[in-house]
Motif scaffolding. Structure first.
Motif, PDB file in Angstrom:
ATOM      1  N   LEU A   1       0.718  -1.228  -0.057  1.00  9.64           N
ATOM      2  CA  LEU A   1      -0.093   0.053   0.217  1.00  9.64           C
ATOM      3  C   LEU A   1       0.890   1.409  -0.088  1.00  9.64           C
ATOM      4  CD1 LEU A   1      -3.047   0.922   0.251  1.00  9.64           C
ATOM      5  CD2 LEU A   1      -2.682   1.064   2.718  1.00  9.64           C
ATOM      6  N   ARG A   2       0.662   2.316  -1.074  1.00  6.06           N
ATOM      7  CA  ARG A   2       1.324   3.565  -1.019  1.00  6.06           C
ATOM      8  C   ARG A   2       0.188   4.563  -0.714  1.00  6.06           C
ATOM      9  NH1 ARG A   2       4.988   2.472  -6.497  1.00  6.06           N
ATOM     10  NH2 ARG A   2       6.261   0.668  -5.837  1.00  6.06           N
ATOM     11  N   PRO A   3       0.189   4.961   0.449  1.00  4.22           N
ATOM     12  CA  PRO A   3      -0.887   5.944   0.679  1.00  4.22           C
ATOM     13  C   PRO A   3      -0.505   7.331   0.064  1.00  4.22           C
ATOM     14  CG  PRO A   3       0.219   5.510   2.576  1.00  4.22           C
ATOM     15  CD  PRO A   3       0.767   4.306   1.508  1.00  4.22           C
ATOM     16  N   SER A   4      -1.441   8.414  -0.227  1.00  2.00           N
ATOM     17  CA  SER A   4      -1.281   9.509  -0.668  1.00  2.00           C
ATOM     18  C   SER A   4      -1.061  10.189   0.750  1.00  2.00           C
ATOM     19  CB  SER A   4      -2.298  10.100  -1.472  1.00  2.00           C
ATOM     20  OG  SER A   4      -2.096  11.501  -1.598  1.00  2.00           O
ATOM     21  N   ARG A   5       0.115  10.867   0.946  1.00  2.00           N
ATOM     22  CA  ARG A   5       0.190  11.552   2.189  1.00  2.00           C
ATOM     23  C   ARG A   5      -0.648  12.937   2.233  1.00  2.00           C
ATOM     24  NH1 ARG A   5       2.953  15.410   5.378  1.00  2.00           N
ATOM     25  NH2 ARG A   5       3.500  14.731   7.389  1.00  2.00           N
ATOM     26  N   ALA A   6      -0.861  13.449   1.265  1.00  2.00           N
ATOM     27  CA  ALA A   6      -1.446  14.655   0.970  1.00  2.00           C
ATOM     28  C   ALA A   6      -3.137  14.139   1.202  1.00  2.00           C
ATOM     29  CB  ALA A   6      -1.753  15.245  -0.446  1.00  2.00           C
TER      30      ALA A   6
ATOM     31  N   ALA B   1      -5.606  23.560  -6.410  1.00  5.45           N
ATOM     32  CA  ALA B   1      -4.205  23.437  -6.097  1.00  5.45           C
ATOM     33  C   ALA B   1      -4.057  22.178  -5.204  1.00  5.45           C
ATOM     34  CB  ALA B   1      -3.945  24.698  -4.955  1.00  5.45           C
ATOM     35  N   PHE B   2      -4.944  21.827  -4.288  1.00  2.57           N
ATOM     36  CA  PHE B   2      -5.003  20.704  -3.646  1.00  2.57           C
ATOM     37  C   PHE B   2      -4.851  19.234  -4.524  1.00  2.57           C
ATOM     38  CE2 PHE B   2      -7.151  16.936  -1.419  1.00  2.57           C
ATOM     39  CZ  PHE B   2      -6.234  16.664  -0.487  1.00  2.57           C
ATOM     40  N   ALA B   3      -5.867  19.269  -5.521  1.00  2.00           N
ATOM     41  CA  ALA B   3      -5.737  18.252  -6.553  1.00  2.00           C
ATOM     42  C   ALA B   3      -4.416  18.213  -7.054  1.00  2.00           C
ATOM     43  CB  ALA B   3      -6.808  18.350  -7.495  1.00  2.00           C
ATOM     44  N   LYS B   4      -3.799  19.091  -7.461  1.00  2.40           N
ATOM     45  CA  LYS B   4      -2.594  19.225  -8.293  1.00  2.40           C
ATOM     46  C   LYS B   4      -1.443  18.614  -7.262  1.00  2.40           C
ATOM     47  CE  LYS B   4       0.876  21.919 -10.803  1.00  2.40           C
ATOM     48  NZ  LYS B   4       1.796  21.462 -10.131  1.00  2.40           N
ATOM     49  N   ASN B   5      -1.498  18.990  -6.033  1.00  3.94           N
ATOM     50  CA  ASN B   5      -0.313  18.364  -4.818  1.00  3.94           C
ATOM     51  C   ASN B   5      -0.638  17.090  -4.840  1.00  3.94           C
ATOM     52  OD1 ASN B   5       1.543  18.564  -2.906  1.00  3.94           O
ATOM     53  ND2 ASN B   5      -0.182  19.069  -1.195  1.00  3.94           N
ATOM     54  N   VAL B   6      -1.671  16.600  -4.951  1.00  2.00           N
ATOM     55  CA  VAL B   6      -2.033  15.247  -4.737  1.00  2.00           C
ATOM     56  C   VAL B   6      -1.467  14.422  -5.844  1.00  2.00           C
ATOM     57  CG1 VAL B   6      -3.857  13.276  -4.670  1.00  2.00           C
ATOM     58  CG2 VAL B   6      -4.273  15.186  -3.280  1.00  2.00           C
ATOM     59  N   LYS B   7      -1.730  14.766  -7.094  1.00  2.00           N
ATOM     60  CA  LYS B   7      -1.208  14.200  -8.163  1.00  2.00           C
ATOM     61  C   LYS B   7       0.309  14.361  -8.303  1.00  2.00           C
ATOM     62  CE  LYS B   7      -1.377  14.604 -13.357  1.00  2.00           C
ATOM     63  NZ  LYS B   7      -2.204  15.211 -14.492  1.00  2.00           N
ATOM     64  N   ASP B   8       0.647  15.473  -7.810  1.00  2.00           N
ATOM     65  CA  ASP B   8       2.401  15.469  -8.053  1.00  2.00           C
ATOM     66  C   ASP B   8       2.979  14.828  -7.079  1.00  2.00           C
ATOM     67  OD1 ASP B   8       2.054  17.447  -9.946  1.00  2.00           O
ATOM     68  OD2 ASP B   8       2.488  19.324  -8.608  1.00  2.00           O
ATOM     69  N   GLN B   9       2.381  14.418  -5.801  1.00  6.86           N
ATOM     70  CA  GLN B   9       3.011  13.556  -4.708  1.00  6.86           C
ATOM     71  C   GLN B   9       2.899  12.113  -5.224  1.00  6.86           C
ATOM     72  OE1 GLN B   9       1.540  13.618  -0.804  1.00  6.86           O
ATOM     73  NE2 GLN B   9       2.244  15.933  -0.357  1.00  6.86           N
ATOM     74  N   PHE B  10       1.605  11.874  -5.602  1.00  5.05           N
ATOM     75  CA  PHE B  10       1.596  10.597  -6.275  1.00  5.05           C
ATOM     76  C   PHE B  10       2.740  10.213  -7.459  1.00  5.05           C
ATOM     77  CE2 PHE B  10      -0.361   7.547  -9.603  1.00  5.05           C
ATOM     78  CZ  PHE B  10      -0.279   6.470  -8.931  1.00  5.05           C
ATOM     79  N   GLU B  11       2.725  10.867  -8.368  1.00  4.78           N
ATOM     80  CA  GLU B  11       3.770  10.702  -9.253  1.00  4.78           C
ATOM     81  C   GLU B  11       5.245  10.752  -8.790  1.00  4.78           C
ATOM     82  OE1 GLU B  11       3.051  13.955 -12.228  1.00  4.78           O
ATOM     83  OE2 GLU B  11       1.057  12.851 -12.998  1.00  4.78           O
ATOM     84  N   GLU B  12       5.479  11.413  -7.960  1.00  4.78           N
ATOM     85  CA  GLU B  12       7.015  11.465  -7.160  1.00  4.78           C
ATOM     86  C   GLU B  12       7.241  10.146  -6.613  1.00  4.78           C
ATOM     87  OE1 GLU B  12       7.106  14.998  -4.698  1.00  4.78           O
ATOM     88  OE2 GLU B  12       7.057  16.422  -6.461  1.00  4.78           O
ATOM     89  N   THR B  13       6.129   9.777  -5.769  1.00  5.83           N
ATOM     90  CA  THR B  13       6.289   8.432  -4.941  1.00  5.83           C
ATOM     91  C   THR B  13       6.370   7.384  -5.985  1.00  5.83           C
ATOM     92  OG1 THR B  13       4.971   9.292  -3.333  1.00  5.83           O
ATOM     93  CG2 THR B  13       5.150   7.124  -3.575  1.00  5.83           C
ATOM     94  N   GLN B  14       5.638   7.157  -7.270  1.00 11.53           N
ATOM     95  CA  GLN B  14       5.710   6.319  -8.155  1.00 11.53           C
ATOM     96  C   GLN B  14       7.246   6.115  -8.886  1.00 11.53           C
ATOM     97  OE1 GLN B  14       3.119   4.789  -6.909  1.00 11.53           O
ATOM     98  NE2 GLN B  14       2.890   3.829  -8.869  1.00 11.53           N
ATOM     99  N   LYS B  15       7.591   7.247  -9.121  1.00  8.81           N
ATOM    100  CA  LYS B  15       9.042   7.507  -9.417  1.00  8.81           C
ATOM    101  C   LYS B  15      10.199   6.992  -8.644  1.00  8.81           C
ATOM    102  CE  LYS B  15       8.363  11.051 -12.763  1.00  8.81           C
ATOM    103  NZ  LYS B  15       8.687  12.724 -13.164  1.00  8.81           N
ATOM    104  N   ALA B  16      10.008   7.169  -7.255  1.00  9.07           N
ATOM    105  CA  ALA B  16      10.784   6.649  -6.301  1.00  9.07           C
ATOM    106  C   ALA B  16      10.667   5.360  -6.075  1.00  9.07           C
ATOM    107  CB  ALA B  16      10.490   7.736  -4.724  1.00  9.07           C
ATOM    108  N   GLU B  17       9.514   4.975  -6.021  1.00  5.62           N
ATOM    109  CA  GLU B  17       9.391   3.470  -5.542  1.00  5.62           C
ATOM    110  C   GLU B  17       9.900   2.440  -6.618  1.00  5.62           C
ATOM    111  OE1 GLU B  17       8.514   2.258  -2.870  1.00  5.62           O
ATOM    112  OE2 GLU B  17       8.252   4.197  -1.597  1.00  5.62           O
ATOM    113  N   ASP B  18       9.604   2.920  -8.115  1.00  5.81           N
ATOM    114  CA  ASP B  18       9.794   2.067  -9.035  1.00  5.81           C
ATOM    115  C   ASP B  18      11.361   2.117  -9.573  1.00  5.81           C
ATOM    116  OD1 ASP B  18       7.063   1.570  -8.883  1.00  5.81           O
ATOM    117  OD2 ASP B  18       6.575   2.682 -10.272  1.00  5.81           O
TER     118      ASP B  18
END
Length: 407
Positions: free
Chosen positions: A291-296, A390-407
């Motif tokens: 599970l990779r939860p969205s911190r935002a 702005a919040f939706a963008k933050n959620v999306k940006d965090q998700f993409e950063e997490t995916q890159k870091a984990e993968d």
């Protein structure tokens, strides 16, 4: 919509009021699911009861959605971003809703209805609320099939909460990856007294494999798990067992680590086959990702809950709190920003999930009330995803950063 023009308090009031007004309906569906437990992919009554509820509330709904007989999909909105709520309703064999999926279903349905109430309050609002029926979480991998069918395409956030016997609530928590497989040993039958030397004992292979994996546990990481059960081990003591079948579940903190551990477990089986003269075949059943939860999303949920239930603690740390369980919501969290909050319900005699005691706890009034609180929190987070750019963008940006870091 900018945060400055977003009427957060007004929208949350609409959410809370609408959910409270529907409490009798929500209690009814909770009770129906809890009192009539059904196993994965056989949740026909739960499916039909939820479909009926939604139709009675005036929604157009797709039953048997995405090629699954006990899935459904219901959406409401006017384009824009999509927020999905997952509805689980499968039970465990012999002990019913010992993981509280009746509560998960109730909470997600309530959150969906609360968010819809906001959308209905102002037809000019853009955004779509989606309610997804997700069968067979208990080992059947229903969400894996929904992912393959495209059910989560274009979803901006997917939310659900889960009851536990843990002493506290967890907004920002991870869980383990899990890989399940079935192993079948094939030997040769023979009369166990007259001609045992002519047989090849598949039960011996199963026992040897089981013992091998038990010894392997000494050399695995503290957070890794190896669990197995013998499904078939022979019919008569006077017949050399020609076939044995085992189900195994291997867990690790990440999907890659889990697959590496599974390779070590498989070697125990292959060694047992060589030692006994049997052949062995493996069948992959399903794999649940970590599970990779969205911190935002988790922070937003914690903030909403301060207003919904000020006496409940939903703190969010810098890193996810690890959990020893596994869920196919983990797979969803790899393809879209996700929230999987864990909340404590009162239990007797320290009953934990997957026990008869937890089944009883999941059917109590206290458990229902706590579930309704979390539903208001989820709807509040969903509201921000839909209307706060702005919040939706933050959620999306965090998700993409997490995916890159984990993968």
């Amino acid at each position: 919509m900018a945060q400055s023009s977003l009427d957060v308090m007004g929208f949350q009031h609409i959410i809370n009021k609408s959910i409270d007004e529907l409490d009798s309906v929500l209690r009814d569906i909770n009770k129906k699911i809890h009192e009539d437990p059904e196993l994965g992919y056989s949740e026909f009554k739960a499916h039909d009861n939820i479909v009926s509820l939604l139709r009675e509330q005036g929604f157009a709904i797709t039953p048997h959605a995405h090629g699954l007989e006990t899935s459904f999909a219901c959406s409401y909105g006017n384009g824009g971003r999509i927020v999905a709520f997952n509805v689980e309703y499968d039970a465990l064999p012999g002990i019913g809703h010992a993981c509280g999926h009746n509560l998960i279903a109730t909470g997600s349905i309530a959150a969906f209805l609360g968010l819809v109430a906001v959308l209905k309050s102002n037809p000019s609002l853009e955004g779509t609320a989606l309610l997804l029926g997700t069968p067979a979480e208990e080992g059947g991998g229903g969400k894996l099939k929904l992912i393959a069918a495209g059910a989560y395409e274009n979803v901006s956030a997917c939310l659900m909460t889960h009851p536990f016997s843990a002493p506290g609530n967890v907004a920002y928590g991870s869980c383990m990856a899990s890989s399940k497989f079935r192993a079948t040993f094939t030997g040769k039958a023979a009369h166990a007294a007259v001609a045992p030397h002519e047989g090849i004992n598949a039960l011996d292979a199963a026992v040897l494999a089981y013992n091998g994996t038990s010894m392997l546990r000494q050399q695995i990481k503290p957070d890794q798990r190896i669990q197995g059960v013998l499904l078939e081990g022979g019919e008569r003591a006077n017949i050399i067992t020609p076939k044995s079948v085992l189900d195994y579940n291997v867990r690790g903190s990440t999907l890659g680590e889990t697959k590496d551990l599974q390779k070590r477990v498989v070697k125990c089986f292959e060694g047992a086959a060589i030692a006994t003269g049997c052949s062995v075949e493996f069948l992959e059943t399903n794999t649940y990702a970590d599970l990779r939860p969205s911190r935002a999303l988790c922070v937003a949920f914690s903030e909403v809950m301060k207003g919904v239930a000020p006496d409940h603690n939903w703190t969010v740390g810098e890193t996810p709190e690890p959990g020893a369980y596994s869920t196919d919501q983990g797979n969803v969290s790899h393809i879209c920003p996700s929230f999987h909050g864990v909340y404590a319900i009162p239990v007797k005699d320290n009953a934990v999930n997957h026990t008869p005691g937890f089944t009883k706890a999941a059917g109590t009034d206290d458990a229902h009330k706590l579930t309704i609180l979390t539903s208001k929190g989820m709807a509040g987070v969903g509201m921000r995803v839909l209307f706060d750019d702005a919040f939706a963008k933050n959620v999306k940006d965090q998700f993409e950063e997490t995916q890159k870091a984990e993968d």
